[in-house]
Write an enzyme that holds these catalytic residues in place. Structure first.
Site, mmCIF file in Angstrom:
data_model
loop_
_atom_site.group_PDB
_atom_site.id
_atom_site.type_symbol
_atom_site.label_atom_id
_atom_site.label_comp_id
_atom_site.label_asym_id
_atom_site.label_seq_id
_atom_site.Cartn_x
_atom_site.Cartn_y
_atom_site.Cartn_z
ATOM 1 C CB SER A 136 -21.913 -76.512 -46.740
ATOM 2 O OG SER A 136 -21.665 -76.187 -45.197
ATOM 3 C CE1 TYR A 149 -22.691 -71.161 -47.310
ATOM 4 C CE2 TYR A 149 -23.034 -72.613 -45.784
ATOM 5 C CZ TYR A 149 -22.369 -72.045 -46.675
ATOM 6 O OH TYR A 149 -21.034 -72.677 -47.299
#
Length: 244
Positions: A136, A149
């Site tokens: 990501s 995350y």
């Protein structure tokens, strides 16, 4: 192009988002596939040809490997593994439930490591294969409320680089892709509704709403279909209007 040799493609997290779009894209070109996710009915509903759909939690290494070996018995060895399964539970460090941290690290990191370990030795022996890990933009830069995350996706980026070092001399490609904000179910995992609302407002404010999961899937397919000697080691893909 690699489409002349259609080896088995294994996609985790194939019941929605990037995984579902990858499954559709590869199916159009006749690739045999193993599709893995916890919601098997979502994968089966696509009714794709040459696709085995299995309900598997990637944190269960035994079940994960069994599914891969069963598919390989039918379609041959895995030529591409896409470690796509992941969850995003946003929250502030001071307040977030540590069980959410553990869940993210288990799925986003251990799931990726499980997948790689299942296929790496066969790929080394054959001197052929590709592993693509879905990281990501949050794996290359920090974002507010993304602590765990970010930690998980920085880990994916880092372990992919280590795996590349282990596999390069064996002619096996290992790369990672870092999508920015894309409209998928991922945000729905977050339990804090205020954070969800703030995230959506941010997307609207910067105009990062036009890129789709299909765009990311096509990029992954393109990277795979390049000759084995060509490796797009790191790919960052975002909406043109996303500036962070």
């Amino acid at each position: 192009m690699k489409t002349n040799n259609k080896g088995l493609i294994v996609i985790t997290g194939a019941s929605s988002g990037f995984g579902m779009e990858m499954a559709k894209a590869f199916a159009k070109d006749g690739y045999p596939m193993l599709l893995l996710a916890r919601r098997v009915e979502k994968m089966e509903a696509m009714n794709l040809p040459n696709a085995i759909c299995k309900k598997v939690d990637v944190t269960d290494s035994t079940a994960f490997e069994a599914a891969v070996r069963d598919a390989e018995a039918k379609y041959g060895k895995t030529d591409l593994l896409v470690n796509n399964a992941g969850i995003m539970l946003l929250g502030e460090i001071a307040n977030q439930d540590p069980l959410e941290w553990k869940k993210m690290l288990d799925v986003n990191v251990m799931g990726v490591m499980n997948g790689m370990q299942i296929v790496m030795n066969d790929m080394k022996a054959r001197r052929m294969g590709t592993i693509i890990n879905v990281s990501s933009v949050a794996g290359v830069q920090p974002f507010p409320t993304h602590a765990a995350y970010c930690a998980s996706k920085y880990a994916v980026s880092g372990l992919t680089q280590v795996a590349r070092g282990e596999m390069a001399s064996h002619n096996v490609r290992v790369l990672y892709i870092c999508p920015g904000a894309v409209g998928t179910e991922l945000l729905g995992h977050t339990t804090d509704k205020a954070i969800i609302e703030g995230y959506e407002q941010w997307k609207q404010s910067v105009g990062a709403v036009n890129i789709t999961a299909a765009d990311v899937a096509r990029t992954i397919k393109y990277a795979y279909e390049l000759p084995q000697a060509v490796s797009l080691r790191e790919i960052i893909i975002t909406d043109t209007m996303q500036d962070a």
